[in-house]
Design a protein around this motif. Structure first.
Motif, short mmCIF file in Angstrom:
data_model
loop_
_atom_site.label_atom_id
_atom_site.label_comp_id
_atom_site.label_asym_id
_atom_site.label_seq_id
_atom_site.Cartn_x
_atom_site.Cartn_y
_atom_site.Cartn_z
N ILE A 25 0.81 -1.21 0.00
CA ILE A 25 0.00 0.00 0.00
C ILE A 25 0.86 1.27 0.00
O ILE A 25 1.90 1.32 0.65
N ASN A 27 0.77 4.30 1.70
CA ASN A 27 0.08 4.76 2.91
C ASN A 27 0.41 6.21 3.26
O ASN A 27 0.28 6.62 4.41
N SER A 78 5.85 -1.28 -3.66
CA SER A 78 4.53 -0.85 -4.11
C SER A 78 4.42 -0.81 -5.63
O SER A 78 3.43 -0.34 -6.18
N SER A 91 -2.38 0.52 -5.24
CA SER A 91 -2.85 0.12 -3.91
C SER A 91 -2.67 1.30 -2.97
O SER A 91 -1.55 1.78 -2.77
N GLY A 92 -3.77 1.81 -2.41
CA GLY A 92 -3.67 2.93 -1.49
C GLY A 92 -3.51 4.26 -2.19
O GLY A 92 -3.85 4.42 -3.36
N THR A 198 -7.32 -2.61 1.36
CA THR A 198 -6.89 -2.02 0.09
C THR A 198 -6.01 -3.00 -0.67
O THR A 198 -5.60 -4.03 -0.15
#
Length: 223
Positions: A25, A27, A78, A91-92, A198
């Motif tokens: 993710i 984040n 990621s 993702s995220g 997620t």
């Protein structure tokens, strides 16, 4: 980006030509591209930063305590390929709209018809979006081959730390809910604070309105 195009990228990432594992993710809640969490989240969606589901805001090019900037070699966790040449932010980060919708609901809510009055009725536009029929968010037969949605079962319900019950897929416990009448547009990827809900295989519905927490990806469609 169409929903089926997102699905193609997701499966390619999961194959021997990608990183073959979960995309970590982004984040960073400041919506800066290319960031990666230092570890895979272990908790579900939460509106606050809690152990097992860390997210935080940083300045550009700065690492945080729980997030790594895009110049840090470890941030490639990621990437869809596991290296710097892959695709990031699937993702995220921010949720992402894709061109795939439950047509009846989209016709009623979308500003597209003010620009293109025949967008949902004239076949000339069909190649620009994926159309779904069902008005139920839990109808997993309502899928298009290759869109990385209905084939992610068996599906189940789980109560997340914010006390909300969400549908989850069997692939990494990502959230999995189809677009439906009142939320007719598909969104993918999840958000920076969504924890283990997620991921590359996350999908859910969205209103289709402009939103500071939702973005999209542009692709080139050549005749």
């Amino acid at each position: 980006m169409k929903n089926t195009e997102w699905g193609a990228v997701a499966y390619l990432s999961h194959s021997e030509y990608g990183n073959q594992t979960e995309v970590r993710i982004n984040n960073n809640s400041a919506f800066i591209t290319g960031y990666s969490s230092t570890e895979v989240p272990t908790k579900g969606y939460s509106v606050t930063s809690v152990a097992g589901n860390r997210y935080e805001s940083t300045q550009i090019k700065q690492d945080g305590t729980y997030t790594l900037n895009y110049l840090n070699p470890a941030s490639t966790f990621s990437s869809t390929s596991g290296n710097i040449t892959g695709i990031y932010d699937l993702s995220g980060g921010a949720n992402e709209y894709v061109m795939g919708c439950t047509v009846q609901g989209a016709m009623e809510s979308s500003g597209l018809v003010s620009l293109y009055k025949d967008f949902f009725t004239n076949p000339i536009w069909d190649r620009y979006y994926d159309r779904y029929r069902s008005s139920l968010r839990s109808n997993y037969d309502n899928r298009i081959l290759g869109d990385a949605t209905g084939e992610l079962g068996p599906f189940y319900k789980e109560t997340d730390p914010d006390s909300t019950i969400r549908f989850k897929t069997s692939w990494y416990k990502d959230q999995g809910e189809f677009a439906y009448t009142s939320m007719p547009w598909n969104r993918r990827g999840g958000a920076s604070e969504s924890g283990n809900s997620t991921g590359l295989f996350y999908f859910a519905g969205m209103y289709g309105n402009n939103n500071v927490n939702v973005t999209f990806r542009i692709v080139l469609n050549i005749k």
